[in-house]
Motif scaffolding. Structure first.
Motif, PDB file in Angstrom:
ATOM      1  N   GLY A  48       0.814  -1.210   0.000  1.00 53.50           N
ATOM      2  CA  GLY A  48       0.000   0.000   0.000  1.00 53.50           C
ATOM      3  C   GLY A  48       0.845   1.255   0.000  1.00 53.50           C
ATOM      4  O   GLY A  48       0.610   2.190  -0.778  1.00 53.50           O
ATOM      5  N   GLY A  52       1.195   3.236  -3.440  1.00 53.27           N
ATOM      6  CA  GLY A  52       0.477   4.485  -3.204  1.00 53.27           C
ATOM      7  C   GLY A  52       1.347   5.697  -3.470  1.00 53.27           C
ATOM      8  O   GLY A  52       0.896   6.699  -4.049  1.00 53.27           O
ATOM      9  N   TRP A  64      -7.963   7.325  -4.360  1.00 42.92           N
ATOM     10  CA  TRP A  64      -8.344   5.987  -3.913  1.00 42.92           C
ATOM     11  C   TRP A  64      -8.548   5.974  -2.403  1.00 42.92           C
ATOM     12  O   TRP A  64      -7.989   6.782  -1.661  1.00 42.92           O
ATOM     13  CB  TRP A  64      -7.279   4.967  -4.318  1.00 42.92           C
ATOM     14  CG  TRP A  64      -5.920   5.257  -3.739  1.00 42.92           C
ATOM     15  CD1 TRP A  64      -5.410   4.842  -2.543  1.00 42.92           C
ATOM     16  CD2 TRP A  64      -4.902   6.083  -4.334  1.00 42.92           C
ATOM     17  NE1 TRP A  64      -4.155   5.340  -2.347  1.00 42.92           N
ATOM     18  CE2 TRP A  64      -3.812   6.103  -3.439  1.00 42.92           C
ATOM     19  CE3 TRP A  64      -4.800   6.803  -5.534  1.00 42.92           C
ATOM     20  CZ2 TRP A  64      -2.638   6.804  -3.696  1.00 42.92           C
ATOM     21  CZ3 TRP A  64      -3.641   7.496  -5.784  1.00 42.92           C
ATOM     22  CH2 TRP A  64      -2.571   7.495  -4.883  1.00 42.92           C
ATOM     23  N   VAL A  67      -5.346   1.041  -1.288  1.00 38.46           N
ATOM     24  CA  VAL A  67      -4.470   0.711  -2.411  1.00 38.46           C
ATOM     25  C   VAL A  67      -4.759  -0.673  -2.954  1.00 38.46           C
ATOM     26  O   VAL A  67      -4.870  -0.857  -4.171  1.00 38.46           O
ATOM     27  CB  VAL A  67      -2.985   0.848  -2.015  1.00 38.46           C
ATOM     28  CG1 VAL A  67      -2.076   0.317  -3.128  1.00 38.46           C
ATOM     29  CG2 VAL A  67      -2.648   2.308  -1.736  1.00 38.46           C
ATOM     30  N   TRP A  77      -7.150  -2.899  -7.112  1.00 38.98           N
ATOM     31  CA  TRP A  77      -6.109  -1.919  -6.805  1.00 38.98           C
ATOM     32  C   TRP A  77      -6.671  -0.509  -6.908  1.00 38.98           C
ATOM     33  O   TRP A  77      -7.460  -0.202  -7.789  1.00 38.98           O
ATOM     34  CB  TRP A  77      -4.919  -2.090  -7.755  1.00 38.98           C
ATOM     35  CG  TRP A  77      -4.088  -3.293  -7.403  1.00 38.98           C
ATOM     36  CD1 TRP A  77      -4.288  -4.581  -7.785  1.00 38.98           C
ATOM     37  CD2 TRP A  77      -2.929  -3.306  -6.558  1.00 38.98           C
ATOM     38  NE1 TRP A  77      -3.334  -5.405  -7.245  1.00 38.98           N
ATOM     39  CE2 TRP A  77      -2.473  -4.648  -6.489  1.00 38.98           C
ATOM     40  CE3 TRP A  77      -2.224  -2.318  -5.859  1.00 38.98           C
ATOM     41  CZ2 TRP A  77      -1.350  -5.029  -5.746  1.00 38.98           C
ATOM     42  CZ3 TRP A  77      -1.100  -2.695  -5.134  1.00 38.98           C
ATOM     43  CH2 TRP A  77      -0.672  -4.026  -5.080  1.00 38.98           C
ATOM     44  N   PHE A  78      -6.225   0.332  -5.979  1.00 36.01           N
ATOM     45  CA  PHE A  78      -6.633   1.743  -5.919  1.00 36.01           C
ATOM     46  C   PHE A  78      -8.160   1.837  -5.832  1.00 36.01           C
ATOM     47  O   PHE A  78      -8.810   2.544  -6.604  1.00 36.01           O
ATOM     48  CB  PHE A  78      -6.044   2.522  -7.092  1.00 36.01           C
ATOM     49  CG  PHE A  78      -4.551   2.349  -7.178  1.00 36.01           C
ATOM     50  CD1 PHE A  78      -3.711   2.993  -6.275  1.00 36.01           C
ATOM     51  CD2 PHE A  78      -3.979   1.496  -8.107  1.00 36.01           C
ATOM     52  CE1 PHE A  78      -2.338   2.804  -6.314  1.00 36.01           C
ATOM     53  CE2 PHE A  78      -2.605   1.291  -8.148  1.00 36.01           C
ATOM     54  CZ  PHE A  78      -1.785   1.953  -7.253  1.00 36.01           C
TER      55      PHE A  78
END
Length: 659
Positions: A48, A52, A64, A67, A77-78
C-alpha cells in the motif's frame, strides 16, 4: 521418479553494471543492489505504501480509498479511485508543459528511396485521439462497448487505442497477421459490434489484405455494424455501404475536443487474446489504474527512462501483442520518452533495416526478442557493422528465455560490449515485467532474468507450494497480488481459476519451469508443457537448446520429446545452422552436437535425433511452435491449430525433409 527438473547447464560469466551506461544515462533509477533490496522489501511488506507513493504522480479525478484489496484469486487496486489512462498518457504531459515534445515516431516499411516517417507530438496526439474518440461516438460506441482493432503498425493503431481509453470503451487488438477465423473467434467472444482496420499493411514488400480478412470474417459476424478503414496501401478493396467508413472521411471532420471519461480503477481497459495449445483463445482482462501504474513504473525502472536526456525507445514488437501494448504505448507515454513504431519486417529491404533505424533516429533503448537476435546472428555480423550504433545505451530482450550465446552476440555486436542487457520475463497475464535486471544496478549472467521486479513475490516451488532450494527446478509462481495482474478471462471464470490458480493452491502459476541459483537469480527452463521426462529425469527444453546454441555451428535450436522404448521419452532436436557451416557433413556434425550437449549438460541430455532445417515453425510473435515439431518428429500428420503460424513453408519443408 524425480520431482524436480534436472538442471545441470552451467553459466558462470558475470557482467557488472556498465560504467558507460552509468556515465551517459543520467540519473540511475535504482543505483545499486542495496537500494534494490530495500525497495523490493518495502514493495512486498508494504504494498500500500509502495504503490500508493508511485500513484501520487498520476492524475486522478477521485483519490483511492485503499491501495489493494485481496480476496484470492481476485485483486482490486486503488479501490474507490477514478482516473483515465488516456488522460495520463497525453493530457497530463500537455498540462505539464510538454505538448510540443515528440511522443510517437513512426516509420513505414517501404523505402523508395527514403522511408516514410511521421512524428506526433502530445498536442498532435490529443487532437487526433479526440477526433477519433468522437468518430467512435458518432458510430454509437458507448462506455463499456468493446472495440475490435485489427490493423497494421500505423500510428492510427495507437491513436485508436487511446481514443477507446478516452471514452471508456475497452479495446481488443487483434494482431494484423491473423487470418479471418481468428477475427471471428475474438469478435464473438468480446461481443464487439465495431472493427477498426486498414485497407492493407506492408510486410516484406507485400500487401497483407487486412480489409479482405475483415470482410471474410464479417460474413460470420452479423453483429458487426460498423467497420472503420484506414487507407494505408491504396490497394483495391470493397466498401460495404452503411457498414464501412473511411477513416479519412469520418475522423478529420470531428471536433478536436473530447472530454475524458472518469473511469473507476477496476473498469476494464482492454481485452487481449492469447492462444493456448488447446481450446479457444483466452481473453485476458486488464483494468484501468493498476495496469496503468504498473506498466509505467516497470518501464521507468527497467529501462531507466530519463526524458530530459533525449532518449528514444525502440521496441520492435507489434502492438497486437502485450509487449506492444505495454512498452510501445501505455508504459512509454506516461514517462515522456519518444516511442518508435515500425510497420514492417526486420529484413526489408535488407537485413540491416533495424540497424539503419537505430542510426537514423539515434535510438538509445532497443528492445527485441531472442528469436530476432538469433536471426540477426544467422544473417551475419556485417549488417550491424555498417551502421553507427553509438547512440545505444541499453538493450532488452522479451518473449522467451534467451540462450547465453545469443546474449553474448547481442552484447558484443549490438551493444558493443558497453550496453547493459535487461532480459525481461513476463506474460500477457502479468501486464508488465515480473523478473528482470535493473540497468546500472544488477550484475547480469547470460541466460538469467535475474531478480524479481518490485511487488513480485516470485518463487520456485513444488506442486505442494513448498519453496525449493537453490538449483532445484520447479514451478514458477507468484504468491501475492501485483497491480498489473490480469483480472480474469473474459466470460470464463472457471477457466481463469483452473488455468492460473489450481495447480499450486493459493498461488498464481506462470506455466514455466524455473530454478534459482545461489545468487537468488531466476532461470526460466521452458514451459511446463515442454519439460521432457528422460529415464525419470525431467529436463527443461531451454537448457538443452542453450547447450546446442553454444556450439559455433548452431544459430537456433528447438527441442521436443519423442517416444523412446527404453527411456520412455527421448530427445529430438531441430537445428538451424550458421551460414559458415552449411557445407558440413550432416552425420559428422550430428555426432559433434550430440557430444557437445553431453559435455555441456551430461549424458542424460544427449539428443536421440537431430534434424537440420533452414526454418523453424514459429508464431507471428516469434515463438517456436514445439507442439507442431512433436508431430513432425514422430511422423504424425498434425491436426493442431496453425492459425498463428507465420510461415507455412517452414512446416512444409520440415515434412518433406528426410531424416
Amino acid at each position: 521418479m524425480s520431482d524436480s527438473i534436472t538442471s545441470m547447464l552451467q553459466e558462470n560469466r558475470l557482467f557488472e553494471p556498465s560504467e558507460h551506461f552509468r556515465t551517459h544515462i543520467g540519473p540511475i533509477a535504482v543505483p545499486d543492489l542495496k537500494t534494490y533490496h530495500e525497495m523490493y522489501r518495502k514493495s512486498i511488506d508494504d504494498p500500500g505504501g509502495f504503490w500508493g507513493e508511485i500513484a501520487k504522480d498520476f492524475d486522478w479525478y477521485q483519490p483511492w480509498e485503499k491501495v489493494v484489496e485481496w480476496n484470492l484469486p481476485d485483486a482490486k487496486w486503488f479501490v474507490g479511485g477514478t482516473t483515465n489512462v488516456c488522460a495520463n498518457c497525453v493530457d497530463r504531459q500537455i498540462k505539464r508543459g510538454h505538448g510540443d515534445e515528440l511522443a510517437i515516431l513512426w516509420e513505414g516499411e517501404p523505402c523508395s528511396p527514403d522511408p516514410e516517417i511521421r512524428r506526433l507530438t502530445y498536442l498532435d496526439l490529443l487532437r487526433e485521439v479526440s477526433q477519433t474518440a468522437n468518430a467512435l461516438k458518432s458510430m454509437g460506441v458507448k462506455r463499456g462497448d468493446v472495440v475490435t482493432i485489427y490493423m497494421g503498425m500505423v500510428p492510427e493503431l495507437a491513436i485508436a487505442m487511446l481514443a477507446c481509453a478516452r471514452i471508456g470503451a475497452p479495446h481488443s487488438v487483434i494482431f494484423g497477421g491473423f487470418a479471418s477465423p481468428a477475427i471471428v473467434d475474438r469478435v464473438q467472444d468480446a461481443q464487439s459490434k465495431i472493427i477498426i482496420t486498414c485497407d492493407g499493411s506492408w510486410r516484406r514488400g507485400q500487401i497483407v489484405a487486412l480489409k479482405k480478412n475483415v470482410d471474410d470474417a464479417c460474413e460470420k459476424l452479423p453483429e458487426v455494424k460498423n467497420v472503420l478503414v484506414v487507407r494505408r496501401t491504396q490497394s483495391p478493396i470493397t466498401m460495404h455501404a452503411g457498414r464501412d467508413h473511411w477513416w479519412h472521411d469520418l475522423v478529420p471532420t470531428q471536433s478536436p475536443e473530447c472530454p475524458c471519461e472518469e473511469m473507476n480503477s477496476e473498469d476494464l481497459l482492454f481485452l487481449l487474446y492469447t492462444s493456448g495449445s488447446t481450446g479457444k483463445p483466452k481473453g485476458i482482462c486488464h483494468t484501468t489504474a493498476g495496469y496503468m501504474i504498473y506498466t509505467a513504473q516497470t518501464a521507468r525502472v527497467t529501462f531507466n527512462l530519463v526524458p530530459k536526456h533525449n532518449h528514444v525507445f525502440f521496441c520492435t514488437a507489434d502492438i497486437g501483442w502485450i509487449t506492444g501494448h505495454s512498452y510501445i504505448v501505455y508504459g512509454m507515454l506516461p514517462n515522456r520518452v519518444p516511442t518508435i513504431m515500425y510497420e514492417g519486417a526486420p529484413n526489408f529491404p535488407a537485413e540491416d533495416r533495424f540497424w539503419s533505424m537505430v542510426a537514423r533516429h539515434k535510438v538509445t533503448h532497443f528492445y527485441t526478442a531472442p528469436t530476432a537476435i538469433r536471426a540477426f546472428m544467422k544473417w551475419g555480423d556485417e549488417h550491424p557493422r555498417k551502421h553507427d550504433l553509438s547512440s545505444l545505451l541499453l538493450l532488452g530482450t522479451v518473449g522467451e528465455p534467451i540462450n547465453p550465446e545469443a546474449w553474448i552476440w547481442y552484447h558484443q555486436n549490438i551493444g558493443q560490449s558497453r550496453c547493459p542487457i535487461v532480459d525481461t520475463m513476463w506474460q500477457t497475464e502479468t501486464g508488465g515485467h515480473i523478473i528482470t535486471p535493473l540497468p546500472g544496478c544488477t550484475p547480469t549472467v547470460p541466460g538469467s532474468c535475474t531478480l524479481p521486479a518490485f511487488g513480485i513475490d516470485a518463487a520456485v516451488v513444488n506442486e505442494k507450494g513448498e519453496e525449493l532450494p537453490a538449483n532445484h527446478g520447479g514451478l514458477l509462481v507468484i504468491r501475492r497480488p501485483w497491480p498489473g495482474m490480469l483480472r480474469g478471462i473474459h466470460g470464463d471464470r472457471a477457466r481463469f481459476i483452473e488455468t492460473y490458480w489450481t495447480k499450486v493452491p493459493g498461488m498464481y502459476i506462470a506455466g514455466d519451469g524455473a530454478r534459482r541459483d545461489e545468487r537468488g537469480y531466476f532461470w526460466i527452463m521452458g514451459r511446463i508443457d515442454d519439460v521432457i521426462n528422460v529415464s525419470g529425469h525431467r529436463l527443461g527444453t531451454m537448457e538443452v537448446e542453450s547447450a546446442l546454441v553454444s556450439h559455433p555451428a548452431v544459430v537456433e535450436a528447438a527441442v521436443v520429446g519423442i517416444p523412446h522404448e527404453i527411456k520412455g521419452t527421448g530427445i529430438a532436436a531441430f537445428v538451424t545452422l550458421s551460414p559458415h557451416f552449411k557445407g558440413a557433413t550432416d552425420d559428422s556434425l550430428r555426432k559433434q552436437l550430440m557430444e557437445h550437449v553431453t559435455k555441456e549438460i551430461g549424458p542424460i541430455a544427449r539428443p536421440d535425433m537431430i534434424r537440420f532445417t533452414m526454418l523453424l515453425p514459429k508464431t507471428r510473435s516469434g515463438k517456436i511452435m514445439r507442439r507442431l515439431l512433436r508431430d513432425i518428429a514422430v511422423g504424425k500428420e498434425s491436426t493442431q491449430d496453425t492459425t498463428t503460424l507465420e510461415d507455412f513453408n517452414a512446416l512444409a519443408k520440415l515434412r518433406e525433409s528426410d531424416e
